[in-house]
Design an enzyme around this catalytic site. Sequence first.
Site, mmCIF file in Angstrom:
data_model
loop_
_atom_site.group_PDB
_atom_site.id
_atom_site.type_symbol
_atom_site.label_atom_id
_atom_site.label_comp_id
_atom_site.label_asym_id
_atom_site.label_seq_id
_atom_site.Cartn_x
_atom_site.Cartn_y
_atom_site.Cartn_z
ATOM 1 N N CYS A 115 0.839 -1.201 0.000
ATOM 2 C CA CYS A 115 0.000 0.000 0.000
ATOM 3 C C CYS A 115 0.882 1.263 0.000
ATOM 4 C CB CYS A 115 -1.005 -0.047 1.140
ATOM 5 S SG CYS A 115 -2.407 1.033 0.841
ATOM 6 N N HIS A 137 -3.188 -5.001 1.640
ATOM 7 C CA HIS A 137 -2.486 -5.219 2.915
ATOM 8 C C HIS A 137 -2.433 -6.709 3.268
ATOM 9 C CE1 HIS A 137 -2.264 -1.057 4.591
ATOM 10 N NE2 HIS A 137 -3.212 -0.852 3.692
ATOM 11 N N GLU A 151 -0.747 -8.139 5.420
ATOM 12 C CA GLU A 151 -0.552 -8.349 6.871
ATOM 13 C C GLU A 151 -1.872 -8.320 7.627
ATOM 14 O OE1 GLU A 151 -0.287 -5.633 5.272
ATOM 15 O OE2 GLU A 151 -0.701 -3.891 6.534
HETATM 16 N N1 GLN Z 1 -3.583 6.377 0.934
HETATM 17 C C1 GLN Z 1 -2.291 6.161 1.517
HETATM 18 C C2 GLN Z 1 -1.219 6.978 0.792
HETATM 19 O O1 GLN Z 1 -1.483 7.549 -0.210
HETATM 20 C C3 GLN Z 1 -1.929 4.687 1.510
HETATM 21 C C4 GLN Z 1 -2.932 3.942 2.318
HETATM 22 C C5 GLN Z 1 -2.423 2.714 2.998
HETATM 23 O O2 GLN Z 1 -1.217 2.441 3.077
HETATM 24 N N2 GLN Z 1 -3.342 1.970 3.554
HETATM 25 O O3 GLN Z 1 -0.128 7.059 1.254
#
Ligand code: GLN
Length: 194
Positions: free
Chosen positions: A82, A174, A176
């Site tokens: 992410c 994610h 995890e």
């Molecule tokens: N929206 C976040 C970003 O742009 C990432 C979101 C996440 O890691 N769950 O950094």
Amino acid sequence: MRSLTTIGILDVQGAVREHADRMRAVGADVVLVKHAQDLDAVKGLILPGGESTTIGKLIRKYDLYEPIRSRIEQGMPVFGTCAGMILLAKSIHQQDDVHLGVMDITVDRNSFGRQRESFEADLNVAGLSGDAYPAVFIRAPQVLAKGEHVDVIATYDGHIVGVRENSMLATSFHPELTEDTRLHAYFLAMVNEA
Ligand code: GLN
């Protein structure tokens, strides 16, 4: 007895403990990386989710930026999830600055819209055997463009949400946050083969 492989988890913000638990569950030793010297023992590194702008600032503040970047350039396997995917990207859509800028992808942040801020989807992930993988998305990015050496390992609804380029792995979701440890095992295998 063969010693366990040591995996670092970048510990400045985000879902650190969950990644550490999953890595231990697949048989790795874990080091939480807060300072440059923590990287010494580490054979592979996970960049967790969180908020990429904040994590990007903190790795500079804690003098982790150059050490992490140079270890990746020397071939240390890395897994960005992410916000971690955003940290790895060479290009961020409609944003001038990038973070580590090592992976040949263009990402779009918060790419699934307000209605879909957080959702789960079962995905086929290349390289994982068995059932579909339960992917948890939270304000997730997607990959808008990629270089020719980047392989797509997962898509959701036609959007690229998992990629691998040599020893770099990145997912929009994610891994995890589910009990399914197959992606952590996959990353550990990448590290052991590196
Ligand atoms: N929206 C976040 C970003 O742009 C990432 C979101 C996440 O890691 N769950 O950094």
